[in-house]
Motif scaffolding. Structure first.
Motif, PDB file in Angstrom:
ATOM      1  N   UNK A 549       0.829  -1.209   0.000  1.00  0.00           N
ATOM      2  CA  UNK A 549       0.000   0.000   0.000  1.00  0.00           C
ATOM      3  C   UNK A 549       0.861   1.256   0.000  1.00  0.00           C
ATOM      4  N   UNK A 550       1.959   1.233   0.761  1.00  0.00           N
ATOM      5  CA  UNK A 550       2.841   2.403   0.795  1.00  0.00           C
ATOM      6  C   UNK A 550       3.446   2.677  -0.578  1.00  0.00           C
ATOM      7  N   UNK A 551       3.831   1.624  -1.277  1.00  0.00           N
ATOM      8  CA  UNK A 551       4.384   1.813  -2.620  1.00  0.00           C
ATOM      9  C   UNK A 551       3.329   2.293  -3.602  1.00  0.00           C
ATOM     10  N   UNK A 552       2.118   1.772  -3.483  1.00  0.00           N
ATOM     11  CA  UNK A 552       1.072   2.088  -4.457  1.00  0.00           C
ATOM     12  C   UNK A 552       0.429   3.446  -4.194  1.00  0.00           C
ATOM     13  N   UNK A 553       0.153   3.773  -2.931  1.00  0.00           N
ATOM     14  CA  UNK A 553      -0.673   4.935  -2.618  1.00  0.00           C
ATOM     15  C   UNK A 553       0.072   6.038  -1.881  1.00  0.00           C
ATOM     16  N   UNK A 554       1.383   5.919  -1.773  1.00  0.00           N
ATOM     17  CA  UNK A 554       2.177   6.936  -1.106  1.00  0.00           C
ATOM     18  C   UNK A 554       2.540   6.513   0.303  1.00  0.00           C
TER      19      UNK A 554
END
Length: 729
Positions: A549-554
């Motif tokens: 999620x951190x990679x995809x959504x910041x």
């Protein structure tokens, strides 16, 4: 050896009234025995401290007297394989008090007890007449390959119990499903397939490479700016995804969320406050994504993005980060009549946790004790000022006076446990299926408004130099979400984490307005590559989802808050803890192999923006000194101190571990194990300091080594004393 798989969740557990009862060869009365039922008997020779009494009665029933905590009984192993259709545990019971929940552990003849091989079951009402009870176990039995010769069952009989009260069981069997049970099973099997398809859609989204992208989201005092790029043919638009909307169910994006794009590189500026469903809404909380218009449906063509933490408008007092002066802390601080301040000084503590249960203090309406009004985006909520001052303000003021960094553990109670049940019902997740704490409901503008107002009240109040929450632990042990942060049973991990991240981001973004150094923790139990309980998730899978999620959504600054208990939580000899290894594939992580956590946070792909280590807080961790009912013994107490000292040397040496918040301050009868630095705070023991308290006091001080040597901890522990192990892949 059997091939055991992960547990599927336990919505299959059903309490049925009026179902056919089962009975053994020498029955008490009706109904008549059925030929294909398999009768099972409690093992009255295997009781221990988990029943005060287990006794077969003259009429063939079994009398169980409950102990102080954690009651359960074992059954005798099967003499032959169960028939494939026998998947329902059934019996008749009487109970002096209600049974709040049950749990079945499926124990393998070869491998023994595995805490993950379990299924939660429903509670049962108090009754003085024989009442049928049954639990469907088909899904769990298939997952664990359970039901062969030599396998057996453990039945847990509640959490909130009345010690000394009695339960009686009779006609205990494992039988085939009846027609209504089979219909429910078929319905759940169909629903499980749909749940899996939805979850796979989330995973596909996270792993997809999109040609279009959101570049940044900045939140000012009254405006939100979203920039990005689009690529490809067609008509594109920027979509706002408010917290209460589901991006994965949006076939057509509603008009109110659509914003036209005029070029392949865009920057859209909007008012920060919008109005949806009759409620004002802060776009600080939204995700933003690019869609392409289609014929009858819209196509998501970018990952969604939240506000950049560095671009959130600061309305706080510019507080600096509290740097811990040492690694010693205390879990669950409360004033205790002024004792807390002295304890912080005597132990030289630099960190702590505090339980924050907002629904104990909050109401939709004024009056009575609800004297503190908090206006949030056009609506006023009310809080119990007197309780907040006594239970939260006071310990935070004490902590601030001593430079102690405090993490609040955010726990959302179910509706029945809330001070205002109507607010509790608004906050309870629509798929909640039981247990004390719920995942917050974020499915309507009204529920999101109430949740945001709650966090806004506490974040604004406790972003001050004299009364501060510097870290936010979002809910409890989410790898055991079915138990500790409930949004239903049988929830695929991807679905659960999408909801959890909404909650975490909401708290993080609101807190960041007031304190740009505020940090968020994901709360995790002691499992690692194995689940810590039945129906739980693997911690490694959760951490993987956090990274994806951190990679995809910041990215944002989150870190693990870990509960590094031993497998046998009451055993002080943590240096002998089982089911752990010095490998990234270790089943569990306890005080014995903290090196695994240290390596994880030092791995670049796990770092914040690939550069900054997400340091661990051991936010609920300790070493036991026997079971609740055991007497205090000198050897056990000294072993607890040695177990702490052994653990401390690791914590001290591993810079990926920022601090230990020891659990518990005092021994507690409710916990099943005596984990405290102090004995029971009662008329007998008066909270007397245990040997571990004195070891804790010396830890990290100049005379630490001299004290540890004088107590003989190295000799107690043996060859592993002071050793930091290399961790393999």
């Amino acid at each position: 050896m059997k091939n055991h798989k992960l547990i599927l969740s336990v919505s299959a557990a059903v309490l049925l009234f009026g179902s056919a009862a089962c009975r053994p060869d020498n029955p008490v009365p009706d109904p008549d025995p059925t030929e294909n039922y398999v009768w099972i008997e409690p093992n009255i020779e295997r009781t221990g401290a988990h029943v005060a009494l287990l006794e077969k009665q003259d009429d063939g029933s079994y009398l169980i007297e409950l102990p102080a905590s954690d009651p359960y009984i074992y059954f005798f192993p099967f003499e032959e394989d169960l028939p494939g259709e026998n998947t329902v545990l059934a019996f008749e019971y009487k109970a002096e008090n209600a049974i709040d929940r049950t749990q079945c552990f499926f124990i393998d003849a070869e491998e023994g007890l595995n805490a993950a091989h379990a299924q939660d079951g429903p509670g049962a009402a108090a009754t003085d007449t024989w009442t049928p009870y049954s639990v469907r176990m088909k899904t769990a039995m298939a997952e664990f390959s359970w039901g062969e010769e030599g396998d057996y069952l453990r039945l847990d009989l509640g959490e909130s119990i009345v010690p000394g009260s009695t339960i009686r069981l009779r006609n205990i069997c494992i039988r085939p499903m009846n027609a209504s049970e089979q219909a429910e099973q078929d319905k759940e099997d169909d629903a499980a397939g749909e749940k899996d398809r939805y979850a796979q859609g989330i995973l596909d989204y996270l792993d997809r490479d999109y040609a279009s992208a959101i570049g940044s989201v900045s939140v000012g005092a009254d405006k939100v700016s979203v920039s990005g790029t689009v690529s490809g043919e067609g008509t594109f638009f920027l979509a706002e995804i408010p917290v209460f909307e589901d991006i994965f169910s949006m076939t057509v994006v509603p008009e109110q969320y659509r914003h036209e794009l005029g070029s392949s590189s865009f920057m859209v500026e909007l008012d920060r406050i919008a109005s949806y469903g009759g409620m004002d809404y802060d776009r600080l909380l939204s995700r933003w994504a690019v869609f392409r218009e289609g014929d009858g449906s819209d196509e998501l063509v970018s990952h969604a993005a939240y506000a950049d933490p560095d671009l959130i408008y600061n309305i706080g007092p510019d507080l600096p980060r509290i740097e811990l002066r040492n690694k010693k802390g205390l879990g669950g601080i409360v004033p205790r009549g002024g004792m807390l301040e002295q304890e912080i000084a005597d132990l030289n503590l630099s960190s702590a946790t505090i339980n924050l249960l907002p629904l104990s203090y909050m109401s939709l309406t004024p009056g009575g004790d609800y004297t503190v009004a908090h206006e949030y985006l056009g609506k006023t909520y009310y809080f119990n000022g007197a309780r907040i001052e006594a239970e939260i303000d006071e310990p935070l003021r004490i902590a601030s006076r001593h430079g102690v960094s405090v993490a609040a553990i955010l726990l959302i109670q179910n509706a029945a446990q809330s001070a205002d049940p109507s607010l509790g019902a608004l906050m309870q997740h629509p798929d909640y299926s039981g247990t004390l704490y719920t995942m917050p409901a974020m499915t309507t503008p009204e529920s999101v408004h109430a949740y945001a107002a709650m966090i806004d009240f506490f974040a604004s109040r406790y972003s001050a130099s004299d009364m501060r929450i510097s870290h936010w632990i979002i809910h409890n042990e989410i790898d055991g979400g079915v138990h500790w942060t409930n949004m239903g049973s049988d929830v695929p991990l991807a679905t659960y984490m999408d909801t959890y991240l909404k909650s975490m981001r909401l708290v993080y973004n609101i807190a960041h307005q007031y304190d740009p150094n505020a940090e968020a923790f994901v709360s995790l139990a002691h499992g690692w590559t194995e689940e810590a309980g039945g129906g739980w998730y693997k911690v490694t899978d959760i951490l993987d989802m956090m990274n994806r999620y951190s990679r995809a959504e910041g990215d944002f600054f989150w870190a693990p808050a870990y509960h590094s208990y031993g497998v046998a939580i009451s055993d002080p000899r943590i240096w002998l803890d089982e089911n752990v290894s010095y490998s990234m594939q270790s089943p569990n992580v306890s005080m014995r192999n903290l090196e695994v956590l240290d390596r994880w946070v030092k791995t670049p792909e796990n770092m914040y923006r690939g550069e900054i280590m997400r340091k661990v807080w051991l936010s609920e961790a300790g070493v036991g000194s026997g079971n609740t009912n055991d007497p205090y013994g000198d050897n056990t107490l000294s072993d607890q101190a040695a177990g702490f000292a052994y653990s401390w040397l690791k914590i001290q040496a591993l810079d990926g571990i920022e601090g230990l918040q020891w659990h518990n301050w005092f021994d507690s009868m409710e916990e099943g194990a005596k984990l405290g630095l102090r004995k029971y705070d009662d008329g007998t023991f008066n909270g007397e300091a245990k040997p571990v308290w004195y070891a804790y006091q010396k830890a990290g001080e100049t005379d630490q080594d001299e004290y540890f040597d004088s107590q003989g901890y190295a000799e107690t522990v043996g060859s592993d004393w002071g050793v930091i192990h290399e961790v393999t892949d």
